[in-house]
Scaffold this active site. Structure first.
Site, PDB file in Angstrom:
ATOM      1  N   ASN A 127     -10.013  -0.275  -0.559  1.00 15.73           N
ATOM      2  CA  ASN A 127      -8.553  -0.179  -0.481  1.00 15.73           C
ATOM      3  C   ASN A 127      -7.960  -0.756  -1.756  1.00 15.73           C
ATOM      4  O   ASN A 127      -7.965  -1.973  -1.950  1.00 15.73           O
ATOM      5  CB  ASN A 127      -8.059  -0.942   0.759  1.00 15.73           C
ATOM      6  CG  ASN A 127      -6.551  -0.836   0.956  1.00 15.73           C
ATOM      7  OD1 ASN A 127      -5.814  -0.415   0.064  1.00 15.73           O
ATOM      8  ND2 ASN A 127      -6.087  -1.243   2.125  1.00 15.73           N
ATOM      9  N   CYS A 137       0.805  -1.221   0.000  1.00 16.22           N
ATOM     10  CA  CYS A 137       0.000   0.000   0.000  1.00 16.22           C
ATOM     11  C   CYS A 137       0.837   1.269   0.000  1.00 16.22           C
ATOM     12  O   CYS A 137       0.358   2.334  -0.386  1.00 16.22           O
ATOM     13  CB  CYS A 137      -0.949  -0.003   1.192  1.00 16.22           C
ATOM     14  SG  CYS A 137      -2.109  -1.391   1.194  1.00 16.22           S
ATOM     15  N   HIS A 187      -3.534   7.410   1.753  1.00 18.56           N
ATOM     16  CA  HIS A 187      -3.871   6.071   1.296  1.00 18.56           C
ATOM     17  C   HIS A 187      -5.279   5.757   1.772  1.00 18.56           C
ATOM     18  O   HIS A 187      -5.617   5.962   2.938  1.00 18.56           O
ATOM     19  CB  HIS A 187      -2.866   5.065   1.869  1.00 18.56           C
ATOM     20  CG  HIS A 187      -3.286   3.642   1.696  1.00 18.56           C
ATOM     21  ND1 HIS A 187      -3.729   3.128   0.488  1.00 18.56           N
ATOM     22  CD2 HIS A 187      -3.332   2.609   2.582  1.00 18.56           C
ATOM     23  CE1 HIS A 187      -4.026   1.853   0.641  1.00 18.56           C
ATOM     24  NE2 HIS A 187      -3.796   1.519   1.894  1.00 18.56           N
TER      25      HIS A 187
END
Length: 323
Positions: A280, A114, A250
Site C-alpha cells: 500500500n 490514500c 487503490h
C-alpha cells in the site's frame, strides 16, 4: 464542444530497496504466508538515504513528462498528493517545481491520505475545465516507511514507498462518454471515522507519531464505499460497469480489491493489480498502477478506466476517465 482533462503522459518511480515478506520474520511474529493470505502483498519498496517524497515525486514527474513529450515549461500547475511531505512547509509540490526547473505556474499539495490522488485528479480536472490551467502535472508520492511502528505486525507489513505521475492536458471533446479524458468525479469524506485510520502525532502535538489502523473496520467501510462512489461516478459519466475496460483501484489489500470488483460486477481480469509488488503506497498507488499497467500493455488509448480509493478521514472517491 466540451473541454476535457486528457492524459498526455504517465510515469513512476520506486526506491531501489526491495523488502520481501520474509524479512519481517526476523523481528515480528509473522510469516510470508500470513502476510500474503491477508493482504496479497509479497514485497514492497522502502526509501534509501537518497530518497525523499519530493525526490521520488520529481523522478516520477520526469518520467511522465518524457512520456508526454513535454518539458516543465509546458506546465501550468503541479498538484502533489501526499501525507508524508519532506517538511511541514513549504509544500512538497513547490520543491518538485524547483527540482524540475519550472519557474512559472503554481504548485500545491493535497492531503487526503490514500484517497489523495483521486482528490488531486478532481482538482486538476476542475482547473482545466474552468480554463485556469491548460496542462497540470498530478503526482502521488509517499514515504510511509517513515511513519511505521515496526512492532505492530498488523500495519508495518502493509505499506510501501513510491511515486507515480500523470500529465493532464486540456483538449476539446464532443461532450459524450466517448470523449478522451476525465468524464466524471465523485469525492466524499466523513470525519466521524477518524479513529479507524490515523497517525497519532503531528505538529501541534509535538511528535511525528505512527500510523494506527483498525483493519477490520476499515475493510468493512472500504468495499461498500468504494463500490458506491464508483457507481456514482459512472452514473455521472453516463457509463456502466459493462463499458469499463479497466478498474485501477487503490492498492491497499487484495481482498478489498476483489470485494469491490465483485460488488461492481467486474471480473478480476479487468482489474489492474500491483499490490503484490508495491504494498500500500497510499496516494502513490493509483498512478503507480496506471504507469505499470500502461507499461505492461494493459491500458491502451481509448480504454475506459474507473479508479477509486479510500483512506484516513475517512476520505474516499472515484474518477472515470478514458485514456
Amino acid at each position: 464542444m466540451t473541454l476535457r482533462a486528457v492524459v498526455r503522459g504517465v510515469g513512476h518511480y520506486l526506491p531501489a530497496r526491495v523488502v520481501e515478506n520474509a524479512e519481517f520474520e526476523k523481528s515480528l511474529d509473522t510469516s510470508d504466508e500470513w502476510i500474503r493470505s491477508r493482504s496479497g502483498i509479497e514485497r514492497r519498496h522502502f526509501v534509501t538515504e537518497n530518497d525523499t517524497t519530493s525526490s521520488m515525486a520529481t523522478a516520477a514527474a520526469q518520467a511522465a513528462l518524457k512520456d508526454a513529450g513535454l518539458s516543465p515549461d509546458d506546465l501550468d500547475a503541479i498538484i502533489l498528493a501526499t501525507s508524508t511531505a519532506d517538511l511541514t512547509f513549504p509544500s512538497a509540490a513547490t520543491m518538485v517545481q524547483a527540482q524540475l526547473g519550472m519557474t512559472g505556474g503554481f504548485a500545491f499539495d493535497v492531503q487526503a491520505v490514500c484517497a489523495g490522488f483521486v482528490y488531486a485528479l478532481a482538482n486538476a480536472n476542475a482547473l482545466i475545465v474552468s480554463g485556469q490551467a491548460k496542462r497540470v502535472l498530478v503526482i502521488g508520492a509517499e514515504t510511509f516507511s517513515k511513519i511505521m511502528d515496526w512492532t505492530d505486525r498488523g500495519t508495518c507489513v502493509l505499506f510501501g514507498d513510491g511515486a507515480g505521475a500523470l500529465v493532464l492536458e486540456a483538449q476539446e471533446g464532443a461532450g459524450t462518454a466517448a470523449d478522451r479524458g476525465i468524464l466524471a468525479t465523485d469525492l466524499n469524506s466523513d470525519g466521524r471515522h477518524r479513529d479507524l485510520l490515523y497517525v497519532d502525532g503531528g505538529v501541534s502535538t509535538g511528535t511525528s507519531g505512527y500510523l494506527r489502523m483498525q483493519g477490520n473496520q476499515v475493510f468493512r467501510h472500504a468495499v461498500e464505499k468504494l463500490a458506491a462512489t464508483a457507481e456514482t461516478a459512472m452514473e455521472r459519466a453516463g457509463v456502466t460497469s459493462d463499458d469499463v475496460d479497466w478498474i485501477v483501484p487503490h492498492q491497499a489489500n487484495i481482498r478489498i480489491i476483489q470485494g469491490t470488483a465483485k460488488k461492481m460486477g467486474v471480473e478480476m481480469d479487468r482489474v489492474i493489480v500491483t499490490v503484490q509488488d508495491h504494498g500500500n503506497t497510499s496516494a502513490a498507488s493509483i498512478p503507480l498502477a496506471m504507469s505499470v499497467g500502461r507499461a505492461n500493455g494493459q491500458i491502451k488509448d481509448g480504454d475506459l478506466l474507473v479508479t477509486e480509493a479510500i483512506g484516513g478521514g475517512l476520505a474516499w472517491g472515484a474518477v472515470v476517465l478514458r485514456w
